[in-house]
Design an enzyme around this catalytic site. Sequence first.
Site, PDB file in Angstrom:
ATOM      1  CG  LEU A 178      16.099  20.880 128.482  1.00 20.69           C
ATOM      2  CD1 LEU A 178      14.824  21.738 128.590  1.00 20.69           C
ATOM      3  CD2 LEU A 178      15.653  19.960 127.072  1.00 20.69           C
ATOM      4  CG  HIS A 179      18.137  22.673 134.182  1.00 24.58           C
ATOM      5  ND1 HIS A 179      18.507  23.836 133.410  1.00 24.58           N
ATOM      6  CD2 HIS A 179      17.424  23.144 135.301  1.00 24.58           C
ATOM      7  CE1 HIS A 179      18.034  24.706 134.197  1.00 24.58           C
ATOM      8  NE2 HIS A 179      17.433  24.283 135.334  1.00 24.58           N
ATOM      9  CB  VAL A 180      13.264  18.075 133.419  1.00 25.07           C
ATOM     10  CG1 VAL A 180      11.714  17.828 133.950  1.00 25.07           C
ATOM     11  CG2 VAL A 180      12.869  18.576 132.095  1.00 25.07           C
TER      12      VAL A 180
END
Length: 142
Positions: A98-100
């Site tokens: 998960l990465h933003v």
Amino acid sequence: MVTATDECLFCAITERSAHVVMSDETAVAFLDIRPVFKGHVLVVPRLHVETLTDLPADLVGPFFTRVRRAAGAVQEGLGAAGTFVAMNNRISQSVPHLHVHVVPRNRKDGLRGFFWPRTKYASAEEAEDYAARIRAALDRAA
């Protein structure tokens, strides 16, 4: 729960990253090595999860508090007019962690739709200058 895996690029970065702008028990934010615009930051949870739906509910608020702080620091630290904040879940997700994305934006900067042209830093020193400006904005906001 898995806090890190040896196979995950982002888990490795959280342990020894270059150009970290923010790091705590919940998340790590660092410069993207292929930024849309210079100063493009990725915010990742320390917990190894692949998608937003894999993130435990009790970590959603704390994680997005870090994303919010990163967005403010990118804007303030780089003198950007705003930011583009985005996340992919599996499709178009280049690293299965998960990465933003927090991308600095300015009017007429050329970014249109979901086509993300990429650029490069001229040197490690230039990247560190961007990281230092974002870190300084985070320090001022603390």
